[in-house]
Design an enzyme around this catalytic site. Structure first.
Site, PDB file in Angstrom:
ATOM      1  CD  GLU A 186       0.207  -2.773   7.033  1.00 52.20           C
ATOM      2  OE1 GLU A 186      -0.046  -1.560   6.894  1.00 52.20           O
ATOM      3  OE2 GLU A 186       0.946  -3.406   6.270  1.00 52.20           O
ATOM      4  CD  GLU A 229      -3.523  -1.443   3.314  1.00 51.76           C
ATOM      5  OE1 GLU A 229      -4.283  -2.433   3.204  1.00 51.76           O
ATOM      6  OE2 GLU A 229      -3.127  -1.019   4.415  1.00 51.76           O
TER       7      GLU A 229
END
Ligand SMILES: NC(=O)c1ccc[n+]([C@@H]2O[C@H](COP(=O)([O-])OP(=O)(O)OC[C@H]3O[C@@H](n4cnc5c(N)ncnc54)[C@H](O)[C@@H]3O)[C@@H](O)[C@H]2O)c1
Length: 695
Positions: A105, A125
Site C-alpha cells: 500500500e 489481509e
C-alpha cells in the site's frame, strides 16, 4: 534505527530498517515521514527512493504492535502514504523480496515503483479476516486492472513481481543480477524533472461491463468463503474502485475495514495467527537454548502411525530407518508409504524426481543395531505399557549417547516410559495425529525429566516437519484426548436422554466441526474407544460412561472398517446412512436404564459437547498441563477440526462469556448424569472476576 536516510547525488534514499521484515511500526513510519520531509527541505535533492533493508521491502503492519495503540498512532500508515503521494518531488519505491500488505500500500502511494524479479507481492489481509485498509483496495485495481487486483485481494496469495512486470504496477523490473538501489537511483534521475507526478489515485479502472464481472465475483466468492465475511467485503470495496470517486472509495474502504476488525471471525483468525506463534515459546526454555542436530531418524513400528510419521521426516529430507518385529509388517509398512506417495504423484502434487528422492531416504530393518546411530527415534508400537517397556529398554541399550528417544503414545504415562531408560532427560513424547503425514498438530509431551534442549529440539523439529508443535505436560490423554473424552461422554449421555446419532452429528456440524462425534467414531473405529473404556471400567470405576457405544461394538459395528458403525456405509461412498437397528438399540437402552426420552435442542447438544471440553480445559490449564489457553485452542484448531472462525474452544468460551458458560454447566449439573459436571475452579474464578481465558 528504523529507517536510514542517505543522499546519493541528487537522490535521497530512505531505507526502511525494522527487522525481520521492515514492519511499518510507529518508529519506522515516523522515521520514513521525517526522511521525506528532510528530502523535500533539501534543495540539492531532486527525487526520493524508498527501499527496505535486509530480507524485505516491507512485510506490512508490524505484528509486534498489533492490538496496541501504537498501530493507530500518528503518523499513521495513511499519513505516511499521503506524505509520499503528496510529495512535490518524485518518490520511487524500490521493491525486493517481500512487499506485502501495508508495504504494498505504501508503494502504491509512491509515484513510481521499480522492483527486482522474484519479489512476493501480496495484500494478505483477508487471511486475518480483514481487507487492506490503507488504500490497497482502491489503488491496486487502478494499476493492475479489476480482475487481477480482485483475485489478489480476495485470495491474499502472493504473486511474483516478474509476473506483474508488464502492468502499470511497475515502471521497471530489473535484471536478477542488478543492484536494486543503484538501479533505482539511476531510474529516479531519469524522471526527476518529469511533471505532473503520476499517482495511482488519478488512474481510472477500465473494465467494460464491470457490473457483470462483479456480480459473478460476488456469487463465486460467497459460495467459497463459508462463514467468513472478509472475502465478500473485499469484493465490495474493490467494486468501489470502479463505481466511486477515489475519495469516496477510500471512505468506504475505511468503513468496511473498521466493520471487519470488530467481527468475531476476524478476531478468531487473528487469535489463531498469534496463538500459533506463541505456542513455540516455553517460559523456562529460552529461545537461545541449544538444539540437537537431527540428521537421521528411526521409527519403531511400521503401522498406521509409524508410516505417517516416517513420511514427515522423508518430506523434510531426513533419512529414516523403520524397525519392525516381522518382515511382513515391515514390507507392508514400506509399501503403504510408497502407495501414499504414488497417489500424491497421480494427483500431480509430487514429481517423479521428488518421489525417487523420498523413497531413497527410507529403509527397513528388524535389527536394533541398524538404528543405533539415529539422532532421534520415534516409537509407534502397540499402545501397551509392556510393549513400550521392552522397546525403551532396548533403545537405552543400542542408541548412541545424545539420541532423542520419543514416544507416540496417546494415553500412557511418559514418565513411566522414561523410567525404563537410564537417560530420562532424552525421553519426550511426540504425539502425532492420524493421518500423521497430513494432520498439522504435534503434541509435544514434556516429561518430568525431559531436558530443556530436548524440548527445544522437538519444537524446532515440529517447524521443520511443518507441524504446529504444542507442549503438553504428562496426564492421561494429554491436552487433546483428555478434553475429547468429556465430549465423547456427553455425546453418549445425549443418546441415553433422547437424541439420535444423526441429530447430534448434524448439530455439531452446523456449529462448524468438520465431523460430529458419531461419524468421527465410525471413521476412527469404535473398537478403539471400547478398549479404552474397558480399561477404565477397571482402573477408574468412579467415571460414568454411557454403555450405548459398548452395545454398538457388541453388535460388531466397529465403523467404516466393518462397513457398519453408528451408521451404515456403502462401498465406494463415505456417506453415513442412519440404521434402524442402531437407533432401536439406543431407544431400548434408555428404557433399560429407566430414562424417559425427551426432545433435545441443537443448542443443548452443542453446549454440552463444547462446554464439557472447555471445563476440562480449565482443569488442564490450572494444573499447568497446558502453558496457556491459546495453546489449547491451537490443539483443537489443528488436530480436532474445531471451526477456525470460532477461534478454538477457549476463545469461543470467551466470546460466549465465561459467566454464561458457567451458568449452563450448573444447569446441566442438575440434569441426566449431572455428576459428570463439576465446574473447574479456574472457570468459576475467571467468571467471577469478569475475565476470559485469553485475557
Ligand atoms: N491410530 C491413531 O489414530 C493414533 C493416533 C495417535 C497416536 N497413536 C499411538 O501410536 C502408537 C501406534 O499406533 P498405531 O495406530 O500405528 O498402531 P498399529 O497397530 O497400526 O501399528 C503398530 C505397529 O507396531 C508394530 N510393533 C508392535 N510391537 C513392536 C515391537 N516391539 N517392535 C517393533 N514394532 C512393533 C506392529 O507390528 C505394528 O505394525 C500407539 O501408541 C497409539 O496409541 C495412534
Amino acid at each position: 534505527m528504523t529507517a536510514e536516510y542517505q543522499v546519493r547525488g541528487t537522490v535521497a534514499v530512505i531505507t526502511l530498517n525494522n527487522p525481520p521484515v521492515n514492519g511499518l511500526g510507529l518508529a519506522t513510519r515516523t522515521a520514513a515521514v521525517k526522511g521525506i520531509q528532510q528530502a523535500l527541505a533539501d534543495d540539492a535533492v531532486k527525487a526520493i527512493v524508498i527501499t527496505g533493508a535486509g530480507k524485505a521491502f516491507s512485510g506490512g503492519a508490524d505484528i509486534k504492535e498489533f492490538n496496541s495503540p501504537k498501530a493507530l498512532a500518528e503518523p499513521s500508515l495513511h499519513t505516511l502514504i499521503a506524505t509520499a503521494e503528496g510529495s512535490t518531488k518524485p518518490v520511487v519505491a524500490a521493491i525486493h523480496s517481500v512487499c506485502m500488505g501495508g508495504g504494498l500500500e505504501l508503494s502504491l502511494g509512491c509515484h513510481y515503483r521499480v522492483a527486482m524479479p522474484g519479489a512476493q507481492i501480496a495484500l494478505p489481509e483477508v487471511k486475518l479476516g480483514l481487507l487492506p485498509g490503507a488504500g490497497g483496495t482502491q489503488r491496486l485495481p487502478r494499476v493492475l486492472g479489476l480482475e487481477m487486483a480482485l483475485n489478489m485481494i480476495v485470495s491474499g496469495t502472493p504473486v511474483l513481481s516478474d509476473k506483474l512486470a508488464n502492468t502499470a504496477l511497475f515502471d521497471a523490473v530489473f535484471a536478477a543480477d542488478a543492484d536494486l538501489v543503484s538501479s533505482a537511483v539511476a531510474f529516479a534521475e531519469t524522471i526527476a524533472d518529469a511533471r505532473p507526478l503520476p499517482k495511482a489515485r488519478d488512474r481510472k479502472v477500465d473494465y467494460p461491463n464491470h457490473e457483470a464481472f462483479l456480480q459473478f465475483s460476488r456469487n463465486t466468492v460467497k459460495a467459497m468463503s463459508g462463514p467468513f465475511p472478509a472475502p465478500l467485503e473485499c469484493v465490495e470495496t474493490v467494486a468501489a474502485s470502479v463505481t466511486m470517486k477515489f475519495e469516496d472509495g477510500m471512505k468506504f474502504e475505511r468503513e468496511r475495514f473498521l466493520h471487519l476488525i470488530q467481527t468475531t471471525e476476524s478476531k478468531a483468525l487473528r487469535h489463531a495467527f498469534f496463538a500459533e506463534r506463541v505456542a513455540s515459546k516455553v517460559p523456562d526454555v529460552p529461545a537461545d537454548t541449544p538444539v540437537r542436530a537431527i540428521k537421521q531418524a528411526a521409527v519403531i513400528g511400521a503401522g498406521t502411525m509409524g508410516g505417517g510419521i516416517a513420511m514427515n521426516f522423508l518430506n523434510a529430507g531426513i533419512p529414516v530407518v523403520m524397525l519392525e518385529t516381522k518382515q511382513e509388517a515391515l514390507d507392508k509398512g514400506l509399501a503403504t508409504i510408497r502407495k501414499n506417495y504414488e497417489n500424491t504423484m497421480k494427483k500431480g502434487k509430487l514429481t517423479q524426481e521428488k518421489f525417487d528422492q523420498r523413497m531413497a531416504l527410507v529403509s527397513g530393518t528388524l535389527a536394533y543395531e541398524d538404528i543405533g546411530q539415529a539422532d532421534i527415534v520415534v516409537e509407534a508400537v502397540f499402545e501397551e505399557m509392556g510393549v513400550k517397556e521392552a522397546v525403551f529398554r532396548k533403545l537405552d541399550e543400542v542408541m548412541k549417547p545424545g539420541a532423542i528417544l520419543a514416544s507416540n503414545t496417546s494415553t500412557l504415562d511418559l514418565n513411566q516410559i522414561a523410567g525404563y531408560t537410564k537417560r530420562p532427560q532424552d525421553v519426550i513424547g511426540t504425539h502425532f495425529f492420524s493421518p500423521a503425514n497430513v494432520m498439522k498438530l504435534l503434541e509435544i509431551v514434556r516429561g518430568a525429566q525431559t531436558g530443556k534442549d530436548v524440548l527445544a529440539t522437538a519444537l524446532a523439529l515440529s517447524k521443520k516437519l511443518k507441524k504446529t508443535g504444542v507442549v503438553s505436560g504428562v496426564c492421561d490423554g494429554f491436552i487433546g484426548n483428555r478434553m475429547i473424552e468429556q465430549y465423547s461422554r456427553q455425546a453418549g449421555f445425549l443418546l441415553e436422554e433422547g437424541a439420535l446419532p444423526e441429530q447430534v452429528d448434524q448439530a455439531v456440524e452446523k456449529f462448524g466441526f468438520a465431523m460430529g462425534p458419531f461419524r468421527m467414531g465410525d471413521l476412527a473405529g469404535n473398537d478403539i474407544g471400547w478398549a479404552i473404556r474397558k480399561r477404565r471400567y477397571v482402573e477408574k470405576p468412579e467415571i460414568s460412561y454411557s454403555r450405548t457405544a459398548d452395545l454398538l461394538c457388541e453388535m460388531g459395528r466397529y465403523g467404516q472398517k466393518t462397513g457398519a458403525g453408528w451408521y451404515d456405509y456403502k462401498a465406494g461412498d463415505r456417506k453415513a446412512y442412519p440404521n434402524e437397528q442402531v437407533n432401536a438399540m439406543i431407544v431400548q437402552h434408555s428404557a433399560d436404564i429407566g430414562v424417559a426420552r425427551r426432545q433435545i435442542s441443537d443448542q443443548e447438544i452443542v453446549e454440552r459437547l463444547v462446554y464439557s471440553m472447555v471445563n476440562e480445559a480449565a482443569h488442564i490449564l490450572e494444573e499447568g498441563i497446558a502453558l496457556r489457553a491459546s495453546d489449547i485452542d491451537m490443539v483443537y484448531l489443528t488436530g480436532y477440526g474445531f471451526p477456525l472462525f470460532r477461534g478454538g474452544p477457549m476463545f469461543y468460551a470467551d466470546t460466549v462469556g465465561l459467566p454464561n458458560v458457567l451458568a449452563a454447566i450448573n444447569k446441566y449439573a442438575q440434569g441426566h448424569q449431572g455428576g459428570a459436571w463439576k465446574p473447574a475452579p479456574l472457570l468459576v474464578k475467571l467468571a467471577g472476576e469478569g475475565k476470559g481465558f485469553n485475557s
